[in-house]
Design an enzyme around this catalytic site. Structure first.
Site, PDB file in Angstrom:
ATOM      1  N   ILE A 179       1.868   2.721   2.634  1.00 56.20           N
ATOM      2  CA  ILE A 179       1.373   3.508   3.758  1.00 56.20           C
ATOM      3  C   ILE A 179       2.409   3.494   4.886  1.00 56.20           C
ATOM      4  O   ILE A 179       2.905   2.429   5.261  1.00 56.20           O
ATOM      5  CB  ILE A 179       0.039   2.946   4.291  1.00 56.20           C
ATOM      6  N   CYS A 183      -1.354   5.393 -19.961  1.00 52.99           N
ATOM      7  CA  CYS A 183      -1.219   4.439 -21.076  1.00 52.99           C
ATOM      8  C   CYS A 183      -0.397   3.218 -20.689  1.00 52.99           C
ATOM      9  O   CYS A 183      -0.244   2.293 -21.489  1.00 52.99           O
ATOM     10  CB  CYS A 183      -0.623   5.115 -22.300  1.00 52.99           C
ATOM     11  N   SER A 205       0.807  -1.221   0.000  1.00 53.92           N
ATOM     12  CA  SER A 205       0.000   0.000   0.000  1.00 53.92           C
ATOM     13  C   SER A 205       0.837   1.267   0.000  1.00 53.92           C
ATOM     14  O   SER A 205       0.311   2.346  -0.302  1.00 53.92           O
ATOM     15  CB  SER A 205      -0.931   0.023   1.219  1.00 53.92           C
ATOM     16  N   HIS A 224       2.348   3.804   8.492  1.00 57.85           N
ATOM     17  CA  HIS A 224       1.313   3.725   9.516  1.00 57.85           C
ATOM     18  C   HIS A 224       1.688   4.525  10.757  1.00 57.85           C
ATOM     19  O   HIS A 224       2.870   4.734  11.061  1.00 57.85           O
ATOM     20  CB  HIS A 224       1.068   2.261   9.890  1.00 57.85           C
ATOM     21  N   VAL A 255      19.883 -18.261  -3.125  1.00 61.29           N
ATOM     22  CA  VAL A 255      20.598 -19.081  -2.146  1.00 61.29           C
ATOM     23  C   VAL A 255      20.088 -20.514  -2.189  1.00 61.29           C
ATOM     24  O   VAL A 255      18.888 -20.769  -2.039  1.00 61.29           O
ATOM     25  CB  VAL A 255      20.440 -18.498  -0.732  1.00 61.29           C
TER      26      VAL A 255
END
Length: 524
Positions: free
Chosen positions: A77, A478, A75, A79, A202
């Protein structure tokens, strides 16, 4: 086992230099003080923090570029730190991390804005839940939160659902560009001495004679004193290589829709539903850092099948919902917060897999069974927010484990931006004679000089997708239809790679079978 023993058994693998998209010239047999596995936001934040010290640090990533997993598909965000359950590692690190973001952006120029968040309640029962969340937030050390009335919310958010009853307001929440943040961290780490190895998957980790570890990748071997496991959804698999697998990871799929910037003004803050036990924080509606409108994410537990032939991740058969059902759920749930967005303005969709730990909290510790092996596992939301604080914690663990931390006197915390503000591009146009004025991406107003700069930074850029993450060329309306071929030609010209070998992108993650919405999709 020692590295010489491994080399004698695989001479063909030990006779060539490491292949990776950086300007580093390290060979397989160079010893490192610290080796980090996974170049997402946590791995890159740790690498940058360790570059403050006189240490030989290597950062390994199985994909060609950083921010190729959950770190590019979230997101974005930052927080406030109020909702993580008080007393957990999440709750401590989320609040601490939130406080670090402004300074980081001032130094690294990746893009961050504090726009605040609103957790919306639509009845008295949800309002009571907000009171509990506020109290939890204060236990976490978050004091800058308050309950506000529905009328106050509507003045702050003119397009919000008019049935809103109240909200929990946190002005310290923000939005960032997560992949640009990750790139900036890694570029700065490399500038201060860290070596990045892309396309290094790995395969095995063994104890080395005399202490430390030998890490075997697809085609290279590394010796290191300490290993830091930041492998995201693969972290349990990596931990199992040294017997440090006292946890499991369940991938949780989150899907998003991205709308055109014309819709971005419909949400001035990050808008959340009141969380529930079943759905967590649920679908949010928010501006992105660059002004698009973001809807999502879902939260669905899935299984990951490791495709050894193609080296990619694909979802198994426990993901039954159709794309149409997922789309309908995101749109209908988002409309409970902001009813009036125009779904026909959707320009793309994406999904990511978050690493959900079986322990219910983040695992950040030196393994009790493998000294010098540090797990950073199960870092789901708010992992982006917390990543700089996680890095500080890991440095402390390293020091306690015996890693000497002598300050790097030449450490430079600054990294110049790639993207030039639009306000400075008024005289730019398509096919202008100079790179500084020549517009390559008309949707996002990206110039040729910005693309050339991105290609020649600390990490070599050889795909259209890598240019997109650094410059936003191809992220507009686009979606690269206009600029994609132009970007390909520039990459070819600057790197000498023939155009037919320039990769367009990594495997897509759209929740739809097509990037754009069809006529039927737009009926939702």
């Amino acid at each position: 086992m020692d590295i010489e023993d491994l080399c004698s058994s695989t001479p063909s693998q030990c006779s060539r230099p490491t292949r990776h998209p950086t300007k580093s010239t390290a060979w397989y047999d160079k010893s490192y003080d610290v080796l980090i596995i996974g170049a997402g936001v946590v791995g890159c934040a740790i690498a940058r923090e360790l570059s403050r010290y006189n240490l030989n640090v290597a950062l390994l990533e199985r994909a060609p570029d950083v921010a190729s997993g959950a770190s590019k598909a979230n997101s974005g965000i930052i927080h406030g730190g109020y909702d993580a359950q008080a007393g957990t590692l999440k709750s401590k690190l989320a609040h601490q991390g939130n406080l670090m973001w402004q300074k980081l952006d001032d130094e690294l120029h990746f893009g961050f804005r504090r726009i605040g968040s609103l957790v919306l309640a639509f009845n008295e029962e949800e309002h009571a839940t907000l009171k509990d969340i506020m109290e939890n937030g204060r236990k976490n050390g978050v004091s800058n939160i308050s309950l506000i009335s529905g009328e106050q919310v509507k003045r702050m958010e003119p397009y919000v659902n008019p049935q809103v009853y109240s909200a929990l307001y946190c002005p310290d929440a923000g939005v960032a560009s997560p992949y640009e943040y990750c790139i900036a961290l890694c570029e700065n780490a490399i500038a201060n001495g860290v070596e990045f190895f892309g396309e290094h998957h790995v395969q095995n980790i063994e104890r080395a004679t005399g202490g430390g570890y030998i890490v075997r990748c697809d085609h290279d071997l590394f010796r290191t004193k300490f290993v830091i496991n930041c492998a995201g959804i693969h972290s349990a698999t990596v931990a199992a290589l040294v017997g440090a697998d006292n946890f499991s990871i369940k991938p949780r799929k989150g899907e998003y829709l991205v709308l055109n910037k014309s819709e971005g003004q419909l949400a001035q803050h990050v808008l959340f539903h009141t969380p529930t036990k079943k759905w967590g924080k649920g679908i949010l509606v928010s501006q992105t850092y660059w002004g698009n409108l973001l809807l999502g994410p879902t939260a669905r537990d899935v299984e990951l099948v490791d495709d050894e032939v193609r080296g990619s991740d694909r979802l198994g058969s426990t993901d039954p919902e159709t794309a149409e059902q997922v789309l309908h759920y995101i749109v209908s749930t988002a409309r409970e917060l902001v009813p009036s967005f125009d779904i026909t303005q959707t320009i793309t969709s994406f999904s990511g897999l978050r690493a959900k730990s079986s322990t219910g909290d983040w695992i950040i510790e030196e393994s009790p069974v493998s000294p010098g092996f540090i797990n950073c596992a199960g870092i789901d939301s708010p992992g982006l927010t917390s990543s700089p604080a996680v890095a500080l914690m890991v440095v402390g663990i390293l020091e306690s484990a015996g890693c000497p931390l002598k300050e790097n006197p030449s450490f430079d915390p600054h990294r110049p931006p790639i993207i030039t503000p639009r306000s400075l591009k008024k005289d730019c146009k398509i096919d202008a004679p100079t790179p500084e004025r020549n517009i390559i991406c008309r949707c996002e107003r990206v110039t040729e000089s910005e693309i050339v700069d991105a290609i020649h930074r600390r990490m070599t850029v050889t795909s259209v997708d890598a240019v997109k993450k650094r410059t936003r060329a191809g992220m507009g309306q686009c979606q690269g239809t206009f600029c994609g071929p132009r970007v390909t030609r520039i990459i070819s010209r600057e790197t000498g790679i023939p155009e037919q070998f320039i990769k367009q992108a990594q495997k897509g993650s759209s929740i739809l079978p097509h990037k754009r919405l069809t006529k039927d999709d737009k009926s939702y």
